[in-house]
Design a protein around this motif. Structure first.
Motif, PDB file in Angstrom:
ATOM      1  N   ASN A   3       0.833  -1.197   0.000  1.00  0.00           N
ATOM      2  CA  ASN A   3       0.000   0.000   0.000  1.00  0.00           C
ATOM      3  C   ASN A   3       0.867   1.246   0.000  1.00  0.00           C
ATOM      4  OD1 ASN A   3      -2.217  -1.667   0.225  1.00  0.00           O
ATOM      5  ND2 ASN A   3      -2.418  -1.404   2.440  1.00  0.00           N
ATOM      6  N   THR A   5       0.326   5.824   0.066  1.00  0.00           N
ATOM      7  CA  THR A   5      -0.620   6.915   0.272  1.00  0.00           C
ATOM      8  C   THR A   5      -0.045   8.206  -0.287  1.00  0.00           C
ATOM      9  OG1 THR A   5      -1.421   5.886   2.307  1.00  0.00           O
ATOM     10  CG2 THR A   5      -1.958   8.199   1.969  1.00  0.00           C
ATOM     11  N   GLU A 168      -6.329   0.472  -7.522  1.00  0.00           N
ATOM     12  CA  GLU A 168      -5.607  -0.798  -7.438  1.00  0.00           C
ATOM     13  C   GLU A 168      -4.900  -1.033  -8.763  1.00  0.00           C
ATOM     14  OE1 GLU A 168      -6.572  -5.551  -6.882  1.00  0.00           O
ATOM     15  OE2 GLU A 168      -7.839  -4.068  -5.847  1.00  0.00           O
ATOM     16  N   GLU A 172      -0.123  -3.197  -6.366  1.00  0.00           N
ATOM     17  CA  GLU A 172      -0.325  -2.454  -5.124  1.00  0.00           C
ATOM     18  C   GLU A 172      -1.623  -1.667  -5.133  1.00  0.00           C
ATOM     19  OE1 GLU A 172       2.746   0.458  -4.537  1.00  0.00           O
ATOM     20  OE2 GLU A 172       2.651   1.133  -6.605  1.00  0.00           O
ATOM     21  N   TYR A 175      -3.589   4.739  -2.092  1.00  0.00           N
ATOM     22  CA  TYR A 175      -4.654   5.561  -1.530  1.00  0.00           C
ATOM     23  C   TYR A 175      -4.382   7.030  -1.830  1.00  0.00           C
ATOM     24  CZ  TYR A 175      -5.887   1.397   1.165  1.00  0.00           C
ATOM     25  OH  TYR A 175      -6.255   0.136   1.545  1.00  0.00           O
TER      26      TYR A 175
END
Length: 521
Positions: A3, A5, A168, A172, A175
């Motif tokens: 993930n 961000t 997505e 990965e 966000y």
């Protein structure tokens, strides 16, 4: 699956996405994701230039009138007014970014003429390399200020409680507080197109699957003149070439646009249909450029292609064919680029801002991308919100068989034949029936490779275009029905065909929605 961000995620590396990233980069953490490399986009291939009312004889009101006329009164007039008023300032912004527009000997900007414009108002760079110059300047200004993740395809938008919170990819989840779709068009749904190979309609499909509303998908502009040799196309021939006097002729040297008041500079849908009809009679169509002086200096990109193909333009006319060029519809947005899904913006060709109506006026697309990129970026900066990470739960996958998916060429062939320049109900219904047999096979899976994802997206977008073409029982702009030859203002003026996964297809008329019962896509 890892993930990440970021504050803002921009999907696409054309001028709309790059300009959005440029404005935001000094204030927020911005990432650009692009399916190929950052240099490859429809924007980088744009030749014709950008429209702006700059001459003393011209004005934004005239630019507005030309835009409304070309798009056959199917616009958001307020958005069009904002677009044309902002155009001269956009030219100055680009100059400050290092764009060297073509100039006359007295230092004034050279203004070109294109179809459906009342005045010369098209600014160019190095003749027909305008889009390349714009993208190069923007890439130079963002490359050290944003994160660029290239050769990456987004498989789906990530949502939580109706809000888009990221994307997505194959490896990965990323966000973001704000996600901006700037993925360009869908020209690769057709056999002949001016678009880059990456233009398979991915942004439209991503937005639809996430629940966003799309509109005006039937209005596809076919560029009249793609360069053709030995049954292969080699990019478009800018309308500016016709603006400088080039003539369209058939195999016998007869000028095919001689009967039209505006000749070769008629709106693109009219010119494309005329060429299409000559081709349907079994004749080839050519563009005679022999009268243009200093051809290679004025149109270096086209000149280079002709040299590679061993074509002497002073002696031989250029064989041409129409091809899918620009979709006037797309993901519905407001004046600041917001879609119907919180957290999701759309800008550039993938968006439907209402400025193009049923048929885009030549050289308004680069302008739209830049003007609405400003709008999107300004709104994001004024509405920062804290990102709350959540734990995602994946929905159960619907079984599918990739063996059922047709090849890209088969999709292109069927779209060109049934949902192309000229349309009629029988072939549209036949196309719809074929597409609906494929719907069970287009559910997205983590196992999908890029080729499979593209074909699934192409089928979904083809469904939207075909259904919209069936529903609009008139001819208007880029949508031409041979069984409904005339524009029908009594029944269709001000009516918009919209799509969303939740509600299906709706005909929207001045705020009132009348739902048409069709199969849910």
């Amino acid at each position: 699956m890892s993930n990440k961000t970021v504050d803002v995620l921009v999907i696409g590396s054309g001028i709309a996405g790059l300009m959005t990233a440029h404005i935001l980069a000094d204030h927020l953490n911005v990432m650009i994701i692009t399916k190929s490399n950052v240099m490859t986009s429809n924007s980088s291939c744009a030749q014709g230039g950008m429209a702006a009312a700059l001459s003393p004889q011209d004005g934004w009101q005239l630019h507005l009138a030309d835009t409304l006329k070309a798009g056959q009164d199917h616009h958001n007039p307020g958005h069009v007014e904002m677009l044309v008023k902002r155009a001269p300032a956009i030219v100055e912004i680009l100059v400050n970014l290092g764009v060297s527009f073509d100039k006359n000997e007295d230092g004034s900007l050279t203004l070109g003429m294109e179809g459906a414009h009342q005045h010369r108002r098209i600014v160019h760079v190095n003749g027909d390399k305008t889009g390349q110059a714009f993208t190069n300047a923007l890439i130079e200004t963002v490359k050290n200020r944003v994160t660029i993740k290239d050769y990456t395809m987004v498989s789906r938008l990530v949502t939580n409680e109706g809000r888009v919170i990221g994307v997505e990819t194959e490896d990965e989840i990323i966000y973001a507080n704000a996600t901006v779709l700037a993925t360009g068009g869908m020209g690769q749904l057709y056999s002949h197109t001016s678009n880059v190979e990456e233009a398979t309609g991915d942004g439209f499909a991503l937005a639809y699957r996430a629940g966003a509303q799309l509109t005006d998908m039937e209005f596809i502009q076919f560029h009249p003149t793609l360069l053709m040799k030995d049954d292969q196309t080699y990019g478009l021939i800018s309308e500016a070439v016709r603006g400088e006097g080039a003539k369209l002729i058939d195999e016998h040297g007869i000028r095919i646009m001689d009967h039209h008041q505006s000749k070769e500079l008629a709106p693109r849908d009219i010119v494309s249909r005329e060429i299409h009809r000559v081709l349907a009679r079994g004749q080839n169509v050519y563009l005679d450029c022999s009268m243009i002086e200093n051809f290679h200096e004025r149109f270096p990109s086209l000149g280079e292609r002709c040299e590679r193909l061993n074509i002497d333009v002073s002696k031989s006319p250029l064989q041409v064919v129409p091809g899918a060029h620009f979709v006037s519809g797309g993901i519905e947005t407001n004046s600041v680029g917001q879609t119907t899904l919180p957290g999701l913006y759309a800008v550039g060709e993938v968006a439907c801002t209402g400025v193009h109506g049923a048929n885009r006026l030549a050289s308004n697309s680069l302008l739209e991308g830049l003007v609405f990129a400003e709008q999107v970026a300004t709104h994001i900066l004024a509405n920062k919100r804290e990102l709350h990470l959540i734990r995602l739960t994946k929905s159960d996958e619907v079984p599918y068989e990739n063996s059922k998916l047709p090849s890209k060429k088969e999709i292109q062939k069927k779209m060109t034949a049934s949902v192309g320049i000229e349309r009629e109900l029988k072939s549209l219904l036949h196309m719809k029936k074929w597409l609906h047999t494929l719907l069970p096979a287009i559910n997205i899976s983590p196992k999908d490779d890029r080729e499979t994802l593209e074909r699934k997206n192409m089928i979904l977008v083809a469904c939207l275009i075909t259904e919209a073409a069936i529903q609009r029982t008139e001819s208007r702009g880029g949508h031409y029905r041979s069984d409904f030859l005339e524009r029908d203002d009594q029944n269709w003026l001000g009516q918009y065909i919209t799509f969303s996964e939740k509600t299906g297809v709706a005909i929207v008329d001045k705020g009132k929605e009348q739902f048409v019962a069709i199969e849910s896509l």
